[in-house]
Each structure stands twice: as C-alpha cells, then as structure tokens.
Design a protein around this motif. Structure first.
Motif, PDB file in Angstrom:
ATOM      1  N   LEU A 177     -13.165  -7.079  -2.425  1.00  0.00           N
ATOM      2  CA  LEU A 177     -12.142  -6.884  -3.552  1.00  0.00           C
ATOM      3  C   LEU A 177     -10.840  -7.297  -2.455  1.00  0.00           C
ATOM      4  O   LEU A 177     -10.592  -6.484  -1.611  1.00  0.00           O
ATOM      5  N   HIS A 178     -10.028  -8.069  -3.132  1.00  0.00           N
ATOM      6  CA  HIS A 178      -8.931  -8.404  -2.025  1.00  0.00           C
ATOM      7  C   HIS A 178      -7.424  -8.308  -3.119  1.00  0.00           C
ATOM      8  O   HIS A 178      -7.528  -8.724  -4.271  1.00  0.00           O
ATOM      9  N   VAL A 179      -6.671  -7.378  -2.650  1.00  0.00           N
ATOM     10  CA  VAL A 179      -5.328  -6.975  -3.442  1.00  0.00           C
ATOM     11  C   VAL A 179      -4.174  -7.680  -2.566  1.00  0.00           C
ATOM     12  O   VAL A 179      -4.141  -6.784  -1.342  1.00  0.00           O
ATOM     13  N   HIS A 180      -3.288  -7.893  -3.017  1.00  0.00           N
ATOM     14  CA  HIS A 180      -1.950  -8.504  -2.337  1.00  0.00           C
ATOM     15  C   HIS A 180      -0.912  -7.424  -2.560  1.00  0.00           C
ATOM     16  O   HIS A 180      -0.451  -7.346  -3.798  1.00  0.00           O
ATOM     17  N   LEU A 181      -0.882  -6.556  -1.513  1.00  0.00           N
ATOM     18  CA  LEU A 181       0.036  -5.304  -1.870  1.00  0.00           C
ATOM     19  C   LEU A 181       1.451  -5.448  -1.953  1.00  0.00           C
ATOM     20  O   LEU A 181       2.214  -4.951  -2.962  1.00  0.00           O
ATOM     21  N   ASN A 214       1.466  -7.658   3.061  1.00  0.00           N
ATOM     22  CA  ASN A 214       0.196  -6.882   3.463  1.00  0.00           C
ATOM     23  C   ASN A 214      -0.733  -7.042   2.129  1.00  0.00           C
ATOM     24  O   ASN A 214      -0.517  -7.164   1.108  1.00  0.00           O
ATOM     25  N   CYS A 215      -2.115  -7.100   2.718  1.00  0.00           N
ATOM     26  CA  CYS A 215      -3.259  -7.163   2.090  1.00  0.00           C
ATOM     27  C   CYS A 215      -4.202  -6.112   1.779  1.00  0.00           C
ATOM     28  O   CYS A 215      -4.093  -5.348   2.864  1.00  0.00           O
ATOM     29  N   LEU A 216      -4.895  -5.622   0.974  1.00  0.00           N
ATOM     30  CA  LEU A 216      -5.601  -4.711   0.982  1.00  0.00           C
ATOM     31  C   LEU A 216      -7.072  -5.114   0.739  1.00  0.00           C
ATOM     32  O   LEU A 216      -7.247  -6.091  -0.463  1.00  0.00           O
TER      33      LEU A 216
HETATM   34 NI    NI Z   1      -3.594 -11.030   0.197  1.00  0.00          NI
END
Ligand code: NI
Length: 138
Positions: free
Chosen positions: A89-93, A97-99
């Motif tokens: 799972l990739h979230v663009h914070l 920053n990425c989570l």
């Molecule tokens: Ni990202």
C-alpha cells in the motif's frame, strides 16, 4: 474452539490493580480475554525465534521520494523477494513523504532480513516490522 480450562492465579493486589487499570484503558471488559491476548502475543513472539517458522507481518516505511534512487532501491528489493511480499500500500503523505505498508510472509529469518534491509536503506526516515501469526497455531 478447543475445550476451556479454568486456572487460578495468585497475584499481588497492587499489581492486579495496575493490570485492571491498563486493560480497562485498552477496552477489555474482562481479565480473561486480556490474559489470553497476552499469552497469544508471547506465543507469536516466540514463534519468530524459530528461523524456519512461517510467519506473516507488515513492514511500514516512511521515506522522502526525492532521495535519489530510493524508490528504485526499495522497489528493487521487493521485486527480488516478490514471493515474500504479498501486497503493498502506498500513500503520498505530502509533497515529499511517502508511506508504504508491505504485507510479508515467509520464513522468519528471511522476512526479518528483508525488513531490516528495507528499513536500513538510506533515506528511509522510519520503519517498523510488525510481527503477527498466520493464526493457525493460536
Ligand atoms: Ni508517494
């Protein structure tokens, strides 16, 4: 569910009071379920000591995607272990920053080594391996 056994536990009163306060703050409505969860947690921790035990877990990574080649490195490592990484799972914070959360499964020693490699990669700001169980033994 298997047969239930009842046990009596002698415990210092002040310790029990602290325990009751702790489990109440965590939402437990009775001690038995809290004790069962503590025991299960210890059993899961113990299972990770066997390097050949099959385990599941999640790796959480926070990183700045502007760091040169970091994305490529992290993705490369995951492709090298594609049979151990079940899902990501990739979230663009925010702008930088990425989570990323990876669901991992495999022999404990392999999963730990992969998690360590990902977390220790330069540019990863924070990382954590959370261990759990396949559930079959609990
Ligand atoms: Ni990202």
């Amino acid at each position: 569910m298997s047969e239930l056994s009842r046990i009596g536990v002698a415990i210092d009163s002040s310790l029990l009071k602290k325990f009751d306060s702790l489990i109440a703050s965590r939402g437990y409505t009775n001690r038995s379920e809290a004790f069962r969860d503590l025991i299960r947690d210890e059993l899961v921790q113990k299972s990770w000591e066997g390097p050949d035990t099959t385990v599941v877990g999640t790796v959480t990574l926070v990183y700045d995607h502007h760091v040169r080649l970091l994305n490529e490195k992290l993705t490369g490592m995951q492709h090298s272990h594609f049979h151990h990484v079940l899902s990501t799972l990739h979230v663009h914070l925010d702008h930088d920053n990425c989570l990323e959360v990876l669901v991992v499964k495999g022999k404990a020693s392999v999963v730990k080594k992969l998690a360590d490699a990902l977390i220790s990669t330069k540019g990863v700001k924070h990382g954590r391996l959370t261990i759990t169980s396949t559930g079959a033994e609990l």
